[in-house]
Scaffold this motif. Sequence first.
Motif, mmCIF file in Angstrom:
data_model
loop_
_atom_site.group_PDB
_atom_site.id
_atom_site.type_symbol
_atom_site.label_atom_id
_atom_site.label_comp_id
_atom_site.label_asym_id
_atom_site.label_seq_id
_atom_site.Cartn_x
_atom_site.Cartn_y
_atom_site.Cartn_z
ATOM 1 N N ALA A 40 33.219 40.030 40.557
ATOM 2 C CA ALA A 40 33.493 40.810 41.772
ATOM 3 C C ALA A 40 34.990 40.677 42.023
ATOM 4 C CB ALA A 40 32.679 40.294 42.945
ATOM 5 N N LEU A 41 35.749 41.624 41.514
ATOM 6 C CA LEU A 41 37.208 41.528 41.471
ATOM 7 C C LEU A 41 37.820 42.286 42.642
ATOM 8 C CD1 LEU A 41 37.494 42.135 37.620
ATOM 9 C CD2 LEU A 41 37.097 39.983 38.851
ATOM 10 N N ASP A 55 29.825 43.947 36.406
ATOM 11 C CA ASP A 55 31.054 44.007 37.207
ATOM 12 C C ASP A 55 30.770 44.829 38.451
ATOM 13 O OD1 ASP A 55 33.696 43.683 37.980
ATOM 14 O OD2 ASP A 55 34.380 45.443 36.858
ATOM 15 N N ILE A 56 30.786 44.170 39.604
ATOM 16 C CA ILE A 56 30.504 44.832 40.883
ATOM 17 C C ILE A 56 31.782 45.478 41.416
ATOM 18 C CG2 ILE A 56 29.784 44.466 43.274
ATOM 19 C CD1 ILE A 56 28.117 42.079 42.274
ATOM 20 N N LEU A 81 32.504 35.194 38.759
ATOM 21 C CA LEU A 81 33.956 35.117 38.870
ATOM 22 C C LEU A 81 34.386 36.085 39.960
ATOM 23 C CD1 LEU A 81 36.650 34.738 36.186
ATOM 24 C CD2 LEU A 81 36.957 36.437 37.993
ATOM 25 N N ILE A 82 35.095 35.554 40.943
ATOM 26 C CA ILE A 82 35.512 36.331 42.107
ATOM 27 C C ILE A 82 37.021 36.230 42.269
ATOM 28 C CG2 ILE A 82 35.438 36.390 44.651
ATOM 29 C CD1 ILE A 82 32.525 35.515 44.489
ATOM 30 N N THR A 83 37.669 37.340 42.579
ATOM 31 C CA THR A 83 39.052 37.319 43.048
ATOM 32 C C THR A 83 39.102 37.949 44.439
ATOM 33 O OG1 THR A 83 39.612 39.454 42.024
ATOM 34 C CG2 THR A 83 40.019 37.464 40.716
ATOM 35 N N SER A 125 46.853 35.811 45.762
ATOM 36 C CA SER A 125 45.426 36.007 45.512
ATOM 37 C C SER A 125 44.770 34.685 45.131
ATOM 38 C CB SER A 125 45.217 37.014 44.373
ATOM 39 O OG SER A 125 45.696 38.290 44.699
ATOM 40 N N LEU A 126 43.444 34.697 45.167
ATOM 41 C CA LEU A 126 42.639 33.555 44.733
ATOM 42 C C LEU A 126 41.698 33.998 43.625
ATOM 43 C CD1 LEU A 126 41.806 32.055 48.197
ATOM 44 C CD2 LEU A 126 42.478 30.608 46.264
ATOM 45 N N ILE A 127 41.477 33.115 42.656
ATOM 46 C CA ILE A 127 40.477 33.332 41.619
ATOM 47 C C ILE A 127 39.558 32.125 41.595
ATOM 48 C CG2 ILE A 127 41.997 32.387 39.800
ATOM 49 C CD1 ILE A 127 40.656 34.411 37.869
ATOM 50 N N VAL A 128 38.250 32.384 41.510
ATOM 51 C CA VAL A 128 37.283 31.292 41.476
ATOM 52 C C VAL A 128 36.189 31.624 40.459
ATOM 53 C CG1 VAL A 128 36.001 32.224 43.442
ATOM 54 C CG2 VAL A 128 35.733 29.821 42.820
#
Length: 246
Positions: A99-100, A44-45, A134-136, A235-238
């Motif tokens: 990377a949240l 988790d960055i 997984l990025i938000t 927000s966006l989640i990918v």
Amino acid sequence: MKKVAYSLIENFEDWFWWNRARKNIIIDTILTNIDNLETKKLLDIGCGSGDFLSSISKYIPDSIGIEEYEYNHKKYNNIKMCNIFNNGLEDHSFNIITALDVMEHIEDENKFLNEIKRLLITKYDQLVRGGYILITVPAYQFLFAYHDEINHHYRRYNKKRLKEVLLKNGFDIIKISYFNFFLFPPFFIVRMIDKIFNLKRIEKEKKSIFNGLLYKIFNFEKYLLRKINLPFGSSLIVLCKLKENE
């Protein structure tokens, strides 16, 4: 980020409706789309105090975080204090990288994604099947306001731009969606008022009587996101997978 922003994050994440529901949505996205989690290794960055790690480690025991800022109250033990671009981690050592709400803080997003590719497992076989990210990120550049400034954001994203930068950097999209959909209209109104009148609003550290209700509304989206992608939100989640030839 400014010190006040770090303080707010640390004080909010245990009880604030947005933090709690967002974490549930992220974890549910991982559980729904990735198999054999107990065999995976997760990074988790920008992990903050480790709140997300303390929850996801129940499903992925081999989880680690990296963070630049020294939080007063850590909620997870396996956190390395370092910069993403000077982290000392081995090449191709993680199955999943999260990377949240981090990439908007990075001036060079391509450099950031290249570092993620360096850290992701690239081996493809029946068990491993390559690496996931997984990025938000916050949505819609036209909503950029004081909140983004104190958090040192370089940008906000729309779905098209986020998708383009990920595809260009060698990732296949598994799922991409807006979220915080139901509560977006009041969010939009507040942000536009802030922009028009140049208000420097900071979230208060006081619990609202509506906190529980807002949490239930936002948290309900995790059930929808299992089946559909939402057309707009704050927000966006990918969720992406590294291409086999990368």
